[in-house]
Every structure is written in structure tokens, then in C-alpha cells.
Design an enzyme around this catalytic site. Structure first.
Site: not given
Ligand SMILES: CCCCC/C=C\C/C=C\C/C=C\C/C=C\C/C=C/C(=O)SCCNC(=O)CCNC(=O)[C@H](O)C(C)(C)COP(=O)(O)OP(=O)(O)OC[C@H]1O[C@@H](n2cnc3c(N)ncnc32)[C@H](O)[C@@H]1OP(=O)(O)O
Ligand SMILES: Cc1cc2nc3c(=O)[nH]c(=O)nc-3n(C[C@H](O)[C@H](O)[C@H](O)COP(=O)(O)OP(=O)(O)OC[C@H]3O[C@@H](n4cnc5c(N)ncnc54)[C@H](O)[C@@H]3O)c2cc1C
Length: 615
Positions: A108, A147, A390
Site C-alpha cells: 500500500t 506493519g 487486506e
């Protein structure tokens, strides 16, 4: 080995600063994931089946707001397994598996999350040096969200537009080192940091990443499916979407995650509802348990049924995922579209339903459900994120709709895959000739409506199997759950049924009566049903849902842990003598403490020893 005292310093997360949360999460994570390494040494887990072990740790109370190491296991390693060739797996997997490198998954960007064919990061092949040049041409090209990337990971999988010989071949995956393994300093040409505070998952250390003409070896392109040869020749993949495999895997895993969160929330709310007494049914009588109110049963019981429905569905989806992946290895791509559509649908539906159910569980607990110590607000923050990450739910449901429409259009020309075989029956005969207020009648009704059949038919199928292996008493309760789930959704989706099926007003009325009768029948077993989830108090971490029912004592015990109650001096934070309360709040908010220093001390004290196997 870290002492228990040092790792679990006893102050509830809610009272830690943003930076302390991160430092606490690193300490807890290295201890927790050292267990994975120990279990691996004892042969109790392996790189091909660590889902349950890592899932248990990530869902545990120790890492209750996520972990900076989560993406390493959830996406970094599965991406290498799914997209690296054998030579690359031999090079990278052992180091990833023993955590001597920590990875993330950077797809992303600030400007694009859903439309991944529109990602802007470029990877341009330089045949003269046999390298790829990674570059972020705009601010919107910066990777945003991965993350663990903020201060923790030193490697990551980066998804970028591949250019070779002047031609763009679309998005491909690359393994890229972003920090020095010794000093943990960002490497030259890398701009990296954390994105700041979020609604939840504040221990995950989501980060941003920008490239300034950053060079990597050609062999750092993951080349299981597509390749770039030394001279820059592009060899395309058998299927353009095989590179999307890591996303499909995580969508499947997320369905399991929802089962855990929903089971916890409904256990907390149901047990509290058995303890909480409020108002009298008749004047002069003892106040009754709120679990006796039909309105409370309406709020909670469908969540008990949903937790079982999702667990059965998740197991069935996992079997399908493994079946299809075995076929992919043999070159058979026939069921890939079905797996993609199924993973999209079940990830979207289970996350949306779980978020709604967890919020309903919170509301069902009144004011005490609003306490952080109930664990319900934290759980809501965790599950609502899953509606976005997701693959944003709307977009994934559109993917499923696309597949179903295509399947329906090819009904007579193509053999149907297992999960959509019902469409043949629905089309072949006057499928829903009459309405029957039975479980089968409702499912057939939904099959006509089509969009919810995949969860319903999987659930029903498994229950049939279950009836041959359980006692008559348990079979009766499970069938009550099936009835409840079906009649609940029939009433929830009544407009569709009225539009597409011959259900009559009289049948709707008897359906409503049947629903309330089912709630009453389930009431005596409600607490037993959530006890059957067998979630220990340490897992629930909830003042409301503890097994012993000591709700009020626990609420008070937790309240007394607030630092504001412990030391009068801390009152000054809010009531400081100079009255500059708002200026202080703004000063605090403007600090991004984790970005104030290039390397947080926890790297040298905890993370590096952990990565070197010295913890
Ligand atoms: C292993 C240990 C696990 C333990 C874990 C335990 C607990 C934790 C549990 C869960 C995880 C918890 C936390 C995870 C937290 C955060 C991680 C988050 C990470 C991320 O968010 S990563 C980024 C995710 N991003 C996305 O998902 C992007 C969404 N967008 C897309 O996927 C695509 O853009 C799109 C929407 C699918 C469209 O793609 P596009 O290329 O434009 O295709 P179309 O033109 O729409 O369709 C063309 C064609 O392709 C088919 N297709 C599309 N995608 C796939 C696919 N993935 N596989 C197969 N086929 C695909 C599509 O069906 C079309 O086919 P046609 O036949 O119709 O042409
Ligand atoms: C907690 C968290 C952790 C994350 N971790 C990671 C990570 O580790 N790695 C990573 O790469 N990413 C990660 N992400 C990013 C995540 O994958 C994206 O946020 C997600 O894919 C949605 O993309 P977006 O944010 O750009 O939203 P958008 O796609 O911009 O969506 C915004 C709105 O537009 C709508 N929309 C978009 N496209 C369409 C369409 N075609 N038709 C109809 N409506 C449309 C959506 O439905 C939504 O309502 C994380 C996100 C969160 C919240």
C-alpha cells in the site's frame, strides 16, 4: 532470558504513552516469539505449519494490541514461500524463520491501497549493473501502512511496477533490505519512519517508506512466477494474479482471527449478562438477570451461533486453500478464481459481521462495556481494522460479485466448482416452489437471493456431518444454533426474501414467533455455550467476562491501577498549577516520540539479541 517482571511491568497498556506502548510491545514480542523458536527446536512447529502457534501468540493477552513482529509471520514469510523460487527460499527462509532478519510487507502507498495496478513505486532494471533501481517518484508513491516498518523491520517485501527494456510489466514483488543489520540505521536512499497513532493496533508500528534511486541485486526480485533475465528479458508468469497469493493467504487467516475475537466478545457479554441484575419483572421481586430479557438474548445469541458458523467456515476455507494451492503446484489453475472469490467474500462478510457483533456485545453491557478494562472497546478497534486491511470490504465483495456473475453466465457451458454448484440447482428447477419455515427452507431462500449462500451452505453441511458424532443433547443445541442463525438472517434480510421468494405475511409472522421461541430455548444453555469456547480469563483480559463472575470487584481493582489514582502528583498532568492544559495536550500530541530518534533503544537491548538468538 528476560524476567517476567521486566516484561510485564503491570501497568495496563491504556496508561502507557505512544512510545512506551511500542517499547512494551517489543519487550513482550521478543519473549513471546522466542517461544516459537523453542517450539521449532523441539520440533513442535515448522515453517509450513506455524499458523496456530503464531496465531495463538498474536491473539494472546500479551500482544493484545498487535505486535511489531506480526507482519514478519503473517505476510513477509508467506510472501517468500509463495513467490520466491527455490534458490531464493534457501537464501532467505532460514534467516526469516529464526528471526535473524525481521520483515514486513510493503504494498500500500499513500496514494493507492485498493487499486494495486495503480501503484507508483518503480523498480527499473539496469542490465549494465544487473540491478533494479527502486524509486518513489512522488509523495503518493511512498509506501504507507506496512506493519513493523516504522522502527522494527530491517527487510521487507516491496510491491512495485517493474520496468525493463523501457517497458512496464505491472506490479511484482522484491525483497529489500531497508536497515543496517548491525546498527539498525536506515540505509542510504531509504526514507523510513512510523505513521503515528491509530484507532487501534497501536503496538503494530505501522510505517512509511520512500526510495531515492535505491539499488538492489536482480536476484532480489521474487522469481517463482515471473523472471527478469540478466540481459533484462522479462519472462511472464503462467497467471498474472499468482503474485497476489500472499493477499489470498492472509484473507483466509483473517477468517480464523474473527472467530477468536467474536468468541471472546460474546463470552464476555454473555457471562456479564448472567451476573448483571437490573430491574424487576414484577414489583417486589428480586431484580432479574439481564440475560433473561428477550431483547438481550436478541443482541447476543446470534453471535454465539455466528462464532460456530465462522469457525466451521474458516476450517472449510482452509481446506479449500490447501487443495487449490496443491493444484497450483501441479500447474492446475482451474480453481484459482473460485478461491480468490471465496477468500474475498468470507474475509469481507466475517469481518463486517464480527465488527457489528462485537459492537453489539459492547452496547449490551451498558456503561461497563465502555470501560477499557472490559476489553470490548479494544476488541472492536482490532476487528474494525480488518474490514479495511487486506482488501477493503466493499472492493472484495465486488470481486466476489464479479466471479458469481461470470459463473452464472457460464452456467450451461462450464462445470461448476464446488462452492457455486448450488447455482445449477437454483437455475435448473423452480427451486423455491413454496416457502417453508425450516432451516432448509430458509437456506434455499437465501440460495435464491444468492449473496449469502456460501457461509450458509458450508455451515449447514458441516452440521450434518456433526450430527453423526455428537450426543442427542448437544445435537439438539447445535440445531437450535442453526435454526437461530437461519431465522435471524431471514428476518434481517426479509426485504430480499419478499422480493425473490414466495414467502407470505403469515409465514413471516410465524418466522418471528419461531425466532423468539429459539431464543427462549437457547437461554438455559447460553453461558454453557460460551464456556464451551474454553477461553481462560488470561485470554479474555476482561473485568466483565471472568469465569468467577466477580465483575464489580474486578472493575474496582482495575480502576485502582490507574496512575491517576495511584499518585496525586500525576493529577498535575491534567490540573497543572499553571492551567496550561490545552497547550500541554497539543505539545504531547505533536511529539512523535518514536521518530525523534533514528533507532529506539529496544533494538540494541531486546530486538538485536533476539535476532542473534541470544535471548
Ligand atoms: C502465518 C501465520 C498467521 C497467523 C496469523 C494469526 C493471527 C492474525 C490474523 C490475521 C492477520 C492479522 C493481521 C494482518 C494485519 C495487517 C496486514 C495487512 C496487510 C495489508 O493490508 S497488505 C495490502 C492488502 N491490499 C489489498 O488487499 C489490495 C486490494 N486490491 C486487490 O486485491 C486488487 O486491486 C483487486 C481489487 C483484486 C483488483 O485487482 P486487479 O488486478 O485490478 O484485477 P481485476 O481487473 O479487478 O480482475 C482481473 C482478474 O483477476 C482476478 N483476480 C484479482 N485478484 C486476484 C487474486 N488475488 N487471485 C486470483 N485472481 C485474482 C479477478 O478475479 C479477475 O478475474 P477475471 O476472470 O474476472 O478476469
Ligand atoms: C491496521 C491496518 C494495517 C495495514 N497493514 C498493511 C500492511 O502491513 N501492508 C500494506 O501494504 N498495507 C497495509 N494496510 C493498508 C490496507 O491494505 C489498505 O488500507 C486497504 O487496502 C484499503 O486501501 P485504501 O486505504 O487505499 O482505501 P481506498 O481503496 O482508497 O478505499 C477508500 C474508499 O473507497 C472505496 N473504493 C475504492 N475502490 C473502489 C472501487 N473500485 N469500487 C467501489 N469503491 C471503491 C472503498 O470501498 C472505500 O470506501 C493496512 C491498513 C490498516 C488499516
Amino acid at each position: 532470558m528476560l524476567s517476567k517482571r521486566e516484561v510485564f511491568d503491570g501497568v495496563p497498556e491504556e496508561y502507557l504513552s505512544h512510545k512506551e506502548r511500542y517499547e512494551n510491545a517489543i519487550r513482550n514480542s521478543v519473549v513471546a516469539f522466542s517461544l516459537v523458536r523453542k517450539m521449532q527446536e523441539e520440533g513442535k512447529t515448522s515453517i509450513n505449519n506455524y499458523r496456530d502457534v503464531v496465531g495463538g501468540l498474536l491473539g494472546s493477552s500479551v500482544l493484545r494490541d498487535g505486535s511489531p513482529l506480526g507482519l514478519h509471520y503473517i505476510m513477509f514469510m508467506p510472501a517468500i514461500l509463495n513467490q520466491a523460487n527455490e534458490e531464493q527460499q534457501e537464501k532467505w527462509l532460514p534467516r526469516a524463520w529464526n528471526c535473524s532478519i525481521i520483515g514486513s510487507y510493503a504494498q500500500t502507498e499513500l496514494g493507492h491501497g485498493t487499486f494495486i495496478r495503480g501503484l507508483e513505486t518503480t523498480a527499473t532494471y539496469d542490465a549494465a549493473t544487473k540491478q533494479f533501481v527502486l524509486h518513489s517518484p512522488t509523495l503518493t508513491a511512498y509506501k504507507w501502512w506496512p506493519g513493523g516498518l516504522g522502527q522494527t523491520a530491517n527487510y521487507c517485501i516491496v510491491v512495485a511496477q517493474l520496468y525493463t527494456k523501457g517497458q512496464c510489466h505491472g506490479i511484482h514483488s522484491f525483497i529489500i533490505q531497508v536497515r543496517d543489520e548491525e546498527t539498525h540505521m536506515p540505509l542510504p536512499g531509504i526514507k523510513i519512519g512510523e505513521i503515528g497513532a491509530k484507532l487501534g493496533l497501536n503496538a503494530v508500528n505501522n510505517g512509511f517508506l520512500g526510495f531515492d534511486n535505491y539499488r538492489i541485486p536482480r536476484t532480489n526480485m521474487l522469481m517463482k512466477h515471473a523472471q527478469v533475465l540478466e540481459d533484462g528479458t522479462y519472462v511472464k508468469s503462467r497467471h498474472s494474479k499468482l503474485n497476489y497469493g500472499a493477499m489470498v493467504f492472509v484473507r483466509v487467516v483473517i477468517v480464523f482471527d474473527m472467530v477468536n475475537y467474536l468468541s471472546k466478545a460474546v463470552t464476555i457479554a454473555t457471562r456479564f449478562s448472567a451476573v448483571r441484575r437490573q430491574c424487576q419483572l414484577k414489583a417486589g421481586e428480586t431484580e432479574c438477570q439481564i440475560l433473561d430479557y428477550v431483547t438481550q438474548q436478541h443482541k447476543l445469541f446470534v453471535s454465539i451461533a455466528a462464532a460456530h458458523a465462522f469457525r466451521i467456515t474458516a476450517n472449510k476455507l482452509w481446506l479449500t486453500f490447501n487443495e487449490v494451492n496443491e493444484q497450483l503446484v501441479e500447474g492446475n489453475l482451474q480453481r484459482l478464481p473460485e478461491l480468490h472469490a471465496l477468500a474475498c467474500c468470507l474475509k469481507a462478510v466475517t469481518t463486517a459481521d464480527t465488527a457489528a457483533c462485537v459492537e453489539r456485545c459492547r452496547l449490551a453491557c451498558g456503561g461497563h462495556g465502555y470501560m477499557m478494562s472490559s476489553s470490548l472497546p479494544l476488541t472492536y478497534g482490532l476487528v474494525t481494522a480488518a474490514c479495511t486491511y487486506e482488501g477493503e470490504n466493499t472492493v472484495l465483495l465486488l470481486q466476489t460479485a464479479r466471479f458469481l456473475v461470470k459463473t452464472y453466465q457460464q452456467l450451461d457451458s462450464k462445470a461448476l466448482t464446488p462452492t457455486v454448484a448450488y447455482l445449477k440447482t437454483a437455475a435448473a428447477e423452480r427451486f423455491c416452489v413454496g416457502w417453508s419455515n425450516t432451516t432448509e427452507g430458509i437456506i434455499r431462500g437465501f440460495q435464491v437471493v444468492a449473496m449469502r449462500v456460501i457461509i450458509m451452505s458450508t455451515f449447514n453441511e458441516e452440521v450434518q456431518e456433526m450430527s453423526r458424532t455428537v450426543s442427542p443433547q448437544l445435537k439438539e443445541v447445535l440445531h437450535q444454533l442453526v435454526d437461530l442463525y437461519c431465522t435471524y438472517w431471514a428476518l434481517e434480510k426479509l426485504s430480499d426474501l419478499l422480493l425473490y421468494t414466495p414467502i407470505s405475511q403469515k409465514e413471516v409472522e410465524s418466522l418471528r414467533l419461531r425466532y423468539e421461541e429459539t431464543l427462549t430455548n437457547l437461554r438455559p444453555n447460553a453461558v454453557g455455550l460460551v464456556d464451551a469456547f474454553d477461553l481462560r480469563d488470561e485470554m479474555l483480559q476482561s473485568t466483565l467476562g471472568s469465569y468467577d463472575g466477580r465483575v464489580y470487584e474486578r472493575l474496582m481493582e482495575e480502576a485502582m491501577k490507574s496512575p491517576l489514582n495511584a499518585e496525586p502528583m500525576l493529577q498535575s498532568t491534567l490540573g497543572s498549577y499553571d492551567g496550561r492544559v490545552y497547550e500541554r495536550l497539543m505539545e504531547e500530541a505533536m511529539k512523535s516520540p518514536l521518530n525523534a530518534e533514528p533507532v529506539n533503544y529496544t533494538f540494541h537491548k531486546y530486538l538485536k539479541p533476539f535476532m542473534q538468538g541470544k535471548l
